[in-house]
Design an enzyme around this catalytic site. Structure first.
Site, PDB file in Angstrom:
ATOM      1  N   ASP A 258       0.835  -1.197   0.000  1.00 29.32           N
ATOM      2  CA  ASP A 258       0.000   0.000   0.000  1.00 29.32           C
ATOM      3  C   ASP A 258       0.877   1.257   0.000  1.00 29.32           C
ATOM      4  O   ASP A 258       1.837   1.349   0.773  1.00 29.32           O
ATOM      5  CB  ASP A 258      -0.890  -0.009   1.255  1.00 29.32           C
ATOM      6  CG  ASP A 258      -2.099   0.905   1.136  1.00 29.32           C
ATOM      7  OD1 ASP A 258      -2.521   1.185  -0.005  1.00 29.32           O
ATOM      8  OD2 ASP A 258      -2.635   1.303   2.176  1.00 29.32           O
ATOM      9  N   HIS A 259       0.554   2.212  -0.854  1.00 30.59           N
ATOM     10  CA  HIS A 259       1.235   3.511  -0.896  1.00 30.59           C
ATOM     11  C   HIS A 259       2.762   3.406  -0.912  1.00 30.59           C
ATOM     12  O   HIS A 259       3.450   4.040  -0.094  1.00 30.59           O
ATOM     13  CB  HIS A 259       0.785   4.406   0.267  1.00 30.59           C
ATOM     14  CG  HIS A 259      -0.630   4.857   0.138  1.00 30.59           C
ATOM     15  ND1 HIS A 259      -1.042   5.832  -0.732  1.00 30.59           N
ATOM     16  CD2 HIS A 259      -1.764   4.405   0.742  1.00 30.59           C
ATOM     17  CE1 HIS A 259      -2.357   5.990  -0.651  1.00 30.59           C
ATOM     18  NE2 HIS A 259      -2.825   5.128   0.220  1.00 30.59           N
TER      19      HIS A 259
ATOM     20  N   GLU B 183      -1.516   6.061  -8.496  1.00 31.39           N
ATOM     21  CA  GLU B 183      -2.483   7.004  -7.901  1.00 31.39           C
ATOM     22  C   GLU B 183      -2.404   8.375  -8.554  1.00 31.39           C
ATOM     23  O   GLU B 183      -1.323   8.888  -8.827  1.00 31.39           O
ATOM     24  CB  GLU B 183      -2.247   7.136  -6.391  1.00 31.39           C
ATOM     25  CG  GLU B 183      -3.194   8.150  -5.730  1.00 31.39           C
ATOM     26  CD  GLU B 183      -3.163   8.131  -4.205  1.00 31.39           C
ATOM     27  OE1 GLU B 183      -3.037   7.037  -3.629  1.00 31.39           O
ATOM     28  OE2 GLU B 183      -3.264   9.217  -3.602  1.00 31.39           O
TER      29      GLU B 183
ATOM     30  N   GLY C  60      -8.696   7.479   6.995  1.00 30.69           N
ATOM     31  CA  GLY C  60      -9.160   7.684   8.364  1.00 30.69           C
ATOM     32  C   GLY C  60     -10.670   7.588   8.432  1.00 30.69           C
ATOM     33  O   GLY C  60     -11.312   7.049   7.531  1.00 30.69           O
TER      34      GLY C  60
ATOM     35  N   HIS D  37      -9.670   4.429  -2.181  1.00 30.22           N
ATOM     36  CA  HIS D  37      -8.989   4.407  -0.870  1.00 30.22           C
ATOM     37  C   HIS D  37      -9.913   5.044   0.156  1.00 30.22           C
ATOM     38  O   HIS D  37     -10.877   5.713  -0.192  1.00 30.22           O
ATOM     39  CB  HIS D  37      -7.672   5.179  -0.953  1.00 30.22           C
ATOM     40  CG  HIS D  37      -6.576   4.407  -1.617  1.00 30.22           C
ATOM     41  ND1 HIS D  37      -5.412   4.062  -0.976  1.00 30.22           N
ATOM     42  CD2 HIS D  37      -6.495   3.875  -2.856  1.00 30.22           C
ATOM     43  CE1 HIS D  37      -4.650   3.368  -1.808  1.00 30.22           C
ATOM     44  NE2 HIS D  37      -5.274   3.243  -2.965  1.00 30.22           N
ATOM     45  N   GLY D  38      -9.579   4.849   1.435  1.00 29.12           N
ATOM     46  CA  GLY D  38     -10.387   5.476   2.482  1.00 29.12           C
ATOM     47  C   GLY D  38     -11.783   4.888   2.555  1.00 29.12           C
ATOM     48  O   GLY D  38     -12.769   5.600   2.748  1.00 29.12           O
ATOM     49  N   GLY D  39     -11.888   3.554   2.410  1.00 28.29           N
ATOM     50  CA  GLY D  39     -13.205   2.894   2.405  1.00 28.29           C
ATOM     51  C   GLY D  39     -13.854   2.807   3.776  1.00 28.29           C
ATOM     52  O   GLY D  39     -15.035   2.483   3.887  1.00 28.29           O
TER      53      GLY D  39
ATOM     54  N   ASN E 180     -10.190  -0.078  -0.374  1.00 32.75           N
ATOM     55  CA  ASN E 180      -9.265  -0.257   0.747  1.00 32.75           C
ATOM     56  C   ASN E 180      -9.951   0.025   2.076  1.00 32.75           C
ATOM     57  O   ASN E 180     -10.636   1.046   2.215  1.00 32.75           O
ATOM     58  CB  ASN E 180      -8.099   0.722   0.623  1.00 32.75           C
ATOM     59  CG  ASN E 180      -7.170   0.377  -0.526  1.00 32.75           C
ATOM     60  OD1 ASN E 180      -7.508  -0.437  -1.390  1.00 32.75           O
ATOM     61  ND2 ASN E 180      -6.011   0.984  -0.538  1.00 32.75           N
TER      62      ASN E 180
ATOM     63  N   THR F  19      -8.479   1.654   8.484  1.00 32.89           N
ATOM     64  CA  THR F  19      -8.805   2.190   9.808  1.00 32.89           C
ATOM     65  C   THR F  19      -9.812   1.309  10.545  1.00 32.89           C
ATOM     66  O   THR F  19      -9.624   0.988  11.729  1.00 32.89           O
ATOM     67  CB  THR F  19      -9.377   3.617   9.667  1.00 32.89           C
ATOM     68  OG1 THR F  19      -8.431   4.393   8.915  1.00 32.89           O
ATOM     69  CG2 THR F  19      -9.589   4.260  11.022  1.00 32.89           C
TER      70      THR F  19
HETATM   71 ZN   LIG Z   1      -4.712   4.794   0.749  1.00 32.51          ZN
END
Ligand SMILES: [Zn+2]
Length: 276
Positions: free
Chosen positions: A82-83, A134, A179, A206-208, A228, A231
């Site tokens: 990831d990233h 990305e 987050g 992202h940030g799902g 994704n 958190t």
């Molecule tokens: Zn991400």
């Protein structure tokens, strides 16, 4: 079964008009709990090693854990970075046995993102590994990496990027954030649809964590194929630990934390598979 590539599972998602979950893993118990969910739901899964996990433990143990879990799994498993922060880091992951790497050049100038992404794709494809890139830096903080401000992907950049970078998946900023969201997220579905019309590879959200089911389903209908969740996985595990404060049986404590993660993962998988 052996590990599979991201490209393979995204083809399944494309065919079935669903999204495959990318769950971040930070220890041994979390991926064990996620595999229970994936097998129970009979769904491919992406076990994701992110920058926080790499800072904490390097690439020493988690890749072995993922490989072992995949070997005994009844569903396809992808080992994903990831990233990825640099070309060098993605190469280290190729050597460590990853079947998919993300290179995130979204915070660099466009030309540099194109140049570095191209180099990563060339190296990864040479050894049969998939690449996610990305565009439109996704805001919020993840593993200490912070982006702020507008994160709506520029459609002209998408068009120019996919002309030259042969990536297998593309993460786009459409108002999503890392987050937990304060209030309801405001996703730009028109922009998402416009990306897809440009002929992009499968798109990644992202940030799902914390995006409501109806928005998830709309995003999937418009071409999101990987979502994704980091958190919420961590919080589920931590809440399981917190609920066991005072218990002196380590197996009971970990068992409680794992069952929270399994429950969460099953909910997300069903949501991403449009099973309500
Ligand atoms: Zn991400």
């Amino acid at each position: 079964m052996a590990l599979v590539t991201l490209k393979e599972v995204l083809e399944t998602a494309e065919r079935t008009n669903t999204a495959i979950p990318g769950f971040n893993i930070d220890n041994i118990e979390i991926p064990e709990a996620i595999m229970e969910a994936a097998e129970a739901e009979n769904c491919p899964v992406i076990l994701t090693i992110g920058q926080g996990a790499i800072q904490a433990g390097g690439l020493r143990h988690l890749p072995d854990v993922v490989r072992r879990l995949a070997e005994s799994s009844t569903v396809p498993v992808v080992m994903h970075l990831d990233h990825g922060v640099s070309y060098e880091q993605t190469i280290a992951c190729l050597r460590a046995g990853f079947t998919s790497v993300m290179y995130d050049g979204s915070h660099h100038p466009f030309a540099e993102n194109v140049r570095e992404s191209t180099a990563v794709v060339r190296a990864a494809h040479a050894v049969g590994v998939s690449v996610e890139c990305e565009l439109g830096a996704i805001s919020g903080v993840e593993d200490g990496i912070s982006h702020s401000g507008a994160n709506l992907v520029d459609l002209d950049e998408v068009r120019r990027f996919i002309e030259v970078v042969d990536c297998d998946a593309l993460a786009v900023g459409i108002g999503n954030a890392h987050g937990i969201y304060k209030g309801t997220p405001n996703l730009d579905f028109d922009r998402l649809a416009a990306c897809r019309r440009l002929g992009t590879p499968p798109l990644v959200l992202h940030g799902g964590s914390g995006i409501p089911a109806d928005m998830i389903q709309r995003a999937i209908s418009l071409g999101i194929r990987k979502i994704n969740v980091a958190t919420e996985v961590r919080l589920a595990f931590l809440e399981g630990l917190e609920a066991s404060v005072g218990c002196r049986d380590i197996y009971a404590v970990y068992g409680a934390a794992k069952s929270r993660v399994t429950e969460l993962a099953r909910t997300k998988i069903r949501m991403f598979q449009n099973k309500g």
